[in-house]
Design an enzyme around this catalytic site. Structure first.
Site, mmCIF file in Angstrom:
data_model
loop_
_atom_site.group_PDB
_atom_site.id
_atom_site.type_symbol
_atom_site.label_atom_id
_atom_site.label_comp_id
_atom_site.label_asym_id
_atom_site.label_seq_id
_atom_site.Cartn_x
_atom_site.Cartn_y
_atom_site.Cartn_z
ATOM 1 N N CYS A 104 2.023 -14.168 -3.325
ATOM 2 C CA CYS A 104 2.335 -13.339 -4.483
ATOM 3 C C CYS A 104 3.742 -12.745 -4.374
ATOM 4 O O CYS A 104 4.729 -13.445 -4.477
ATOM 5 C CB CYS A 104 1.254 -12.276 -4.652
ATOM 6 S SG CYS A 104 1.176 -11.548 -6.283
ATOM 7 N N HIS A 105 3.856 -11.444 -4.126
ATOM 8 C CA HIS A 105 5.160 -10.801 -3.955
ATOM 9 C C HIS A 105 5.634 -10.819 -2.492
ATOM 10 O O HIS A 105 6.714 -10.335 -2.196
ATOM 11 C CB HIS A 105 5.110 -9.344 -4.453
ATOM 12 C CG HIS A 105 5.079 -9.227 -5.944
ATOM 13 N ND1 HIS A 105 3.922 -9.410 -6.669
ATOM 14 C CD2 HIS A 105 6.041 -8.954 -6.840
ATOM 15 C CE1 HIS A 105 4.183 -9.239 -7.963
ATOM 16 N NE2 HIS A 105 5.475 -8.961 -8.091
#
Length: 172
Positions: A104-105
């Site tokens: 994800c991030h």
């Protein structure tokens, strides 16, 4: 063979992006060491579903003591990359060609560490252009494995593929 996995994590991590890989890694016999600014504190997920006790402070650890690195997403990586100690720790894993798992991030730490140049990778949709600017060859797929070292995924829905490929790397 059991591996020792460093986890860079702080408040507002995406709950399942830590809990699901952690469970899979532990069930496979691996050890996870959570790392933040100071040992003993508790950090909380942004969904309020998970709390994690921090094992070690960043000043107490050395990347050479670990076999792999896990970077869960959420707001955690963006906060951690503001601190050069976490960026340097991340860069050391990439430079040493040790397994790095970022979901994800999570790749935000890799961007700041300037470790994505020429790498195949993916990440959450909103950071994909940042990854491209950092030199990554971004692929919009559930999991991307690069050079038998870097495993990246986009979002919580990708966790089964992320775990599968991460565990494959850990067993090699």
């Amino acid at each position: 063979m059991s591996k020792k996995i460093a986890v860079l994590i702080t408040d507002m991590f995406e709950d399942v992006e830590y809990t699901e890989p952690a469970k899979a890694f532990q069930e496979a016999g691996h050890e996870l060491i959570t790392i933040e600014k100071e040992a003993g504190k508790t950090v909380n997920g942004k969904q309020g579903e998970a709390s994690v006790s921090i094992n070690k402070g960043i000043d107490e650890v050395n990347s050479s003591d670990f076999d792999a690195l896990l970077l869960p997403g959420g707001f955690s990586p963006d906060q951690l990359r503001a601190d050069d100690r976490f960026v340097q720790f991340t860069k050391e894993f990439m430079d040493a060609k040790k397994p790095v798992f970022a979901i994800c991030h999570g790749p935000q730490l890799l961007i700041t560490a300037k470790s994505l140049e020429g790498r195949d990778a993916t990440g959450y949709k909103s950071i994909q252009v940042d990854m491209e600017y950092a030199g990554a060859k971004v692929q919009d797929k559930e999991v991307v494995v690069c050079q038998n070292q870097l495993v990246t995924s986009r979002q919580p829905d990708d966790i089964p593929a992320f775990n599968r490929e991460s565990l494959k790397l850990l067993s090699s």
